[in-house]
Design an enzyme around this catalytic site. Structure first.
Site, PDB file in Angstrom:
ATOM      1  CD  GLN A  68      -2.085  47.074  77.750  1.00 58.86           C
ATOM      2  OE1 GLN A  68      -2.007  46.140  78.543  1.00 58.86           O
ATOM      3  NE2 GLN A  68      -3.242  47.585  77.373  1.00 58.86           N
ATOM      4  N   GLY A  69       1.854  50.349  76.335  1.00 52.36           N
ATOM      5  CA  GLY A  69       1.715  51.751  75.964  1.00 52.36           C
ATOM      6  C   GLY A  69       0.541  51.964  75.022  1.00 52.36           C
ATOM      7  CB  SER A 106      -4.169  55.271  77.884  1.00 50.31           C
ATOM      8  OG  SER A 106      -5.139  54.264  78.050  1.00 50.31           O
ATOM      9  CB  SER A 151       0.332  49.566  84.742  1.00 47.96           C
ATOM     10  OG  SER A 151      -0.998  50.027  84.813  1.00 47.96           O
ATOM     11  CD  GLU A 195      -7.030  45.163  80.477  1.00 45.58           C
ATOM     12  OE1 GLU A 195      -6.025  45.788  80.832  1.00 45.58           O
ATOM     13  OE2 GLU A 195      -7.933  45.660  79.776  1.00 45.58           O
ATOM     14  CD  GLU A 253     -19.289  56.163  82.533  1.00 47.20           C
ATOM     15  OE1 GLU A 253     -19.624  56.709  83.592  1.00 47.20           O
ATOM     16  OE2 GLU A 253     -18.183  55.607  82.372  1.00 47.20           O
TER      17      GLU A 253
END
Length: 362
Positions: A118-119, A121, A153, A233, A346
């Protein structure tokens, strides 16, 4: 088939068919074991339950997939994080890819014949996904992609990538593609984490040509695809993770000489709270409810429970993390990322405050 019948049959089959992991606990070994487990479960039909017939599934509710993953995780048949990636990527393909493409590709993932990544970030856009800068420019029948992804990943093992790119300014200028990882111009460099595993990688795209029919949805659908992907997810994947953490609590009980009832009870309560919340999410998913920002609660509870569990391991098994070459050490170090992966704590608390409690931006 209802869940009880499915689970009973699955447990009997697993008892009769040894899929246990071998002695190789390296990442290479884990990925090979994952492929072996998926292939066996797919060939026996278990991996096809809960998926639509259009992609080779046997139908039934998605909760059957949660039950399957729970058994895989609790029996230590495959590392739950990499096993559960199918629950993110396959639904995305089913929802956004052309039906012919989904029918061709999804069985490759389910059956363990391929691993995908999964591209999303980038170095400058982790939790702030909307600021991504990897560009896709239309050239004839292709789109040409240039940019960099990070924290991808299993990229070094992957045959395909669900990739987010920028095709115009703003949220509506994000477009997704399904990219073959052996396309010229793609470079993968694994990244070693503090627990000593090259699970992540940075991926470079240098004028990579992607066919136009590999676009997922339409131009500008990428942001909505990401928003639809994240709740997956945090639903079935989290259910698998919680089952795995319960197995680690059982192992702690077996190994700890000091059964500090207060500490163990607090760790159990944190896990039980996360499980109850995840169960409610699974129920909504089974009812066909569209999941949204409320799954940020699941993320916060799971991250807190995971870190509390492994902090308890550190306290009740003195010296094991610091002085011994124990599997506990890598798991403890990995738990420190629980408040980062899948969206930082956060950011999740901000989402809960603004989108669920309507507390505004102050």
């Amino acid at each position: 088939m209802d869940v009880a019948e499915f689970r009973s049959g699955l447990r009997s089959w697993l008892d009769e068919n040894d899929l246990s992991a071998g002695p190789d606990h390296t990442l290479d070994g884990q990925v090979a074991q994952l492929a072996r487990v998926r292939r066996a479960l797919y060939d026996a039909g278990w991996m096809r339950h809960g998926w639509p017939a259009e992609i080779g599934g046997l139908g039934g509710p998605a909760v059957l997939r949660a039950a399957l993953g729970e058994e895989v995780a609790s029996r230590d048949l495959a590392e739950p994080g990499i096993y559960s990636m199918v629950e993110v990527l396959a639904p995305t393909m089913i929802s956004y890819a052309r039906p012919v493409l989904a029918a061709e590709m999804v069985p490759l993932l389910l059956s363990g014949r391929e691993q995908w990544c999964q591209g999303f970030s980038e170095p400058g856009s982790g939790s702030d996904l909307a600021s991504l800068t990897t560009k896709a420019i239309s050239r004839g029948e292709n789109w040409v992609v240039t940019g960099q992804k990070v924290w991808t990943s299993l990229a070094q093992y992957s045959a395909r990538c669900v990739l987010l790119t920028r095709t115009a300014p703003g949220h509506s200028g994000i477009t997704a593609f399904f990219v073959d990882m052996d396309t010229p111009g793609i470079t993968v460099r694994p990244l070693r984490t503090m627990h000593g595993v090259d699970e992540f990688a940075e991926v470079f795209f240098d004028d990579v040509a992607v066919p136009g029919d590999r676009m997922l949805g339409r131009p500008g659908d990428g942001w909505q695809l990401a928003m639809d992907l994240l709740p997956h997810e945090r639903s079935t994947c989290f259910w698998h993770r919680i089952a795995y953490l319960y197995s680690r609590l059982d192992r702690l009980l077996a190994e700890a000489a000091d059964h500090d009832e207060a500490a163990l009870g607090a760790a159990y309560l944190a896990l039980h709270t996360a499980r109850c919340r995840s169960h409610a999410t699974q129920r909504r998913l089974a009812e066909g409810t569209r999941l949204g920002p409320e799954t940020s609660i699941d993320k916060v509870l799971l991250a807190s429970a995971e870190q509390q569990l492994f902090d308890t391991v550190r306290d009740l098994l003195p010296g094991v993390l610091e002085l011994a070459e124990s599997p506990w050490r890598a798991e403890y170090l990995y738990s420190k990322a629980a408040t980062i992966y899948g969206g930082t704590a956060e950011i999740q608390r901000n989402i809960i405050a603004r989108r669920l409690l309507d507390l505004g931006r102050d």
